[in-house]
Design an enzyme around this catalytic site. Structure first.
Site, PDB file in Angstrom:
ATOM      1  N   HIS A 155       0.942  -1.687  -0.474  1.00 41.21           N
ATOM      2  CA  HIS A 155      -0.770   0.247   0.139  1.00 41.21           C
ATOM      3  C   HIS A 155       0.729   1.466   0.831  1.00 41.21           C
ATOM      4  O   HIS A 155       1.395   1.471   1.234  1.00 41.21           O
ATOM      5  CB  HIS A 155      -1.080  -0.374   0.732  1.00 41.21           C
ATOM      6  CG  HIS A 155      -1.280   0.961   1.213  1.00 41.21           C
ATOM      7  ND1 HIS A 155      -1.885   1.918   2.770  1.00 41.21           N
ATOM      8  CD2 HIS A 155      -2.319   1.474   0.283  1.00 41.21           C
ATOM      9  CE1 HIS A 155      -2.641   2.760   1.889  1.00 41.21           C
ATOM     10  NE2 HIS A 155      -3.173   2.184   1.006  1.00 41.21           N
ATOM     11  N   GLU A 167       2.669   0.258   3.680  1.00 41.31           N
ATOM     12  CA  GLU A 167       2.470  -0.214   4.006  1.00 41.31           C
ATOM     13  C   GLU A 167       1.925  -1.388   3.496  1.00 41.31           C
ATOM     14  O   GLU A 167       1.387  -2.500   2.464  1.00 41.31           O
ATOM     15  CB  GLU A 167       0.856  -0.318   4.406  1.00 41.31           C
ATOM     16  CG  GLU A 167       1.178   1.250   5.631  1.00 41.31           C
ATOM     17  CD  GLU A 167       0.087   1.676   6.115  1.00 41.31           C
ATOM     18  OE1 GLU A 167      -0.047   1.721   6.932  1.00 41.31           O
ATOM     19  OE2 GLU A 167      -1.262   1.598   4.869  1.00 41.31           O
ATOM     20  N   ASN A 206      -3.933   5.257   8.083  1.00 44.80           N
ATOM     21  CA  ASN A 206      -5.578   5.398   7.678  1.00 44.80           C
ATOM     22  C   ASN A 206      -6.685   5.378   9.205  1.00 44.80           C
ATOM     23  O   ASN A 206      -7.341   5.851   9.052  1.00 44.80           O
ATOM     24  CB  ASN A 206      -6.452   4.546   6.956  1.00 44.80           C
ATOM     25  CG  ASN A 206      -6.052   5.533   5.594  1.00 44.80           C
ATOM     26  OD1 ASN A 206      -5.035   6.355   4.960  1.00 44.80           O
ATOM     27  ND2 ASN A 206      -5.854   4.735   4.390  1.00 44.80           N
TER      28      ASN A 206
END
Ligand code: NAD
Length: 300
Positions: A155, A167, A206
């Site tokens: 990610h 990530e 997030n």
């Protein structure tokens, strides 16, 4: 950025060297991930179903590199070499030459599963299949392949040419060899990868951002401070480069709302419920900077 892939930093012996990276999806993320890989010295293929999308991606990356070379931040020879290593195609059968495939296509499970099904059929047996998805854990795409141990999330953050964090998220069947290879690959791209040992909605960044945004939205909704003053506090007291409202406007309030809906659908946790203020701004067409207005008015 290194000028050639640092195979020395890749895991030893039984891991085949990575020479070719395929990026599927040439949108906001895919094009920048592909350029990052090409700049690091990898032969890179950028694939998309849309020929127009590929044209835009190439024009955008050429504008980006001209800007960098113009400012003296990227040697012209390095930019030219990177563009020389990067090819564009609508043909997914190019996956047959890839060692690692990073999928950055539209955020829809059916679209991604179809891509992974095809990749599993086309890509060489040793190839790793990674998804750049922000909300879909890789187990959901691994399950349509015959190689779940070679699937994980990789990610990147927007803009991928700039942001250092990647990530790497393993699902239950992701092998250590896959994790080691993807972590080493991310380092060779000049990134600072972090490993997440379990698929959780929102991964790490997030979730942290979500907590800050929730608190900021609650403070503003209760009339305790304006969104402007909350942003000022985040910048001047916490050293954040931008405040939570500025960041939500930059990401896009429709994207924020979509992520919240996806997370809430998965967790059912009332704390993850989509925020009504964000939803009402989206309903008014105020989706952030891209529409000219969100929490802030950009016509100003
Ligand atoms: P985007 O809409 O800008 O681009 C998606 C691209 O995928 C489009 O060019 C589309 O033509 C292409 N596409 C659709 N179906 C395809 C298929 N079957 N084969 C090949 N290409 C196909 O989306 P984006 O913002 O770049 O997001 C892509 C992925 O990256 C999503 O999974 C998203 O969650 C993730 N992500 C996005 C951000 C962000 O800030 N935008 C950040 C991190 C991760």
């Amino acid at each position: 950025m290194t000028s050639s892939p640092s195979t020395a930093s890749l895991p030893a012996a039984d891991v085949p060297p990575i020479t070719c990276i395929l990026v599927v999806g040439a949108g906001t993320m895919g094009r920048q991930i592909a350029m990052t890989a090409a700049l690091a010295g990898y032969r890179t293929i950028l694939q998309d179903i849309s020929a127009d999308g590929l044209k835009h991606a190439e024009a955008d990356l050429r504008t980006w590199s001209e800007g960098r070379t113009g400012k003296g931040k990227l040697p012209e020879a390095e930019a030219a070499a990177a563009h020389g290593r990067l090819s564009y195609t609508t043909d997914l059968s190019t996956a047959e030459t890839a060692d690692v495939i990073i999928e950055a296509a539209t955020e829809r499970l059916d679209v991604k599963q179809e891509i992974f099904r095809s990749l599993d059929r086309i890509a060489p047996p040793h190839a790793i299949l990674a998804s750049n998805s922000s909300t879909l854990g890789s187990s959901k795409v691994a399950e349509v392949t015959g190689r779940p141990s070679q699937v994980c999330n990789m990610h990147f953050f927007n803009p991928a040419l700039v942001m250092k964090c990647v990530e790497v998220v393993r699902h239950e069947q992701t092998s250590s060899k896959t994790v080691d290879t993807v972590m080493a690959l991310a380092r060779s791209l000049g990134k600072e990868p972090v490993l997440i040992n379990q698929e959780i909605p929102g991964f790490i960044a997030n979730r942290l951002m979500g907590a800050l945004q929730r608190e900021a939205l609650a403070l503003a909704a209760a009339g305790i401070a304006t969104h402007r003053d909350i942003d000022t506090t985040a910048r001047t007291a916490l050293g954040h480069p931008m405040g939570p409202f500025e960041l939500m406007d930059m990401v896009g309030l429709d994207v924020i709302d979509f992520i919240a809906q996806a997370t809430f659908a998965e967790t059912g946790d009332p704390a993850d419920m989509p925020d009504p203020t964000v939803a009402s701004l989206v309903a008014l067409g105020r989706t952030g900077r891209k529409s000219g207005a969100g929490f802030y008015d950009y016509a100003e």
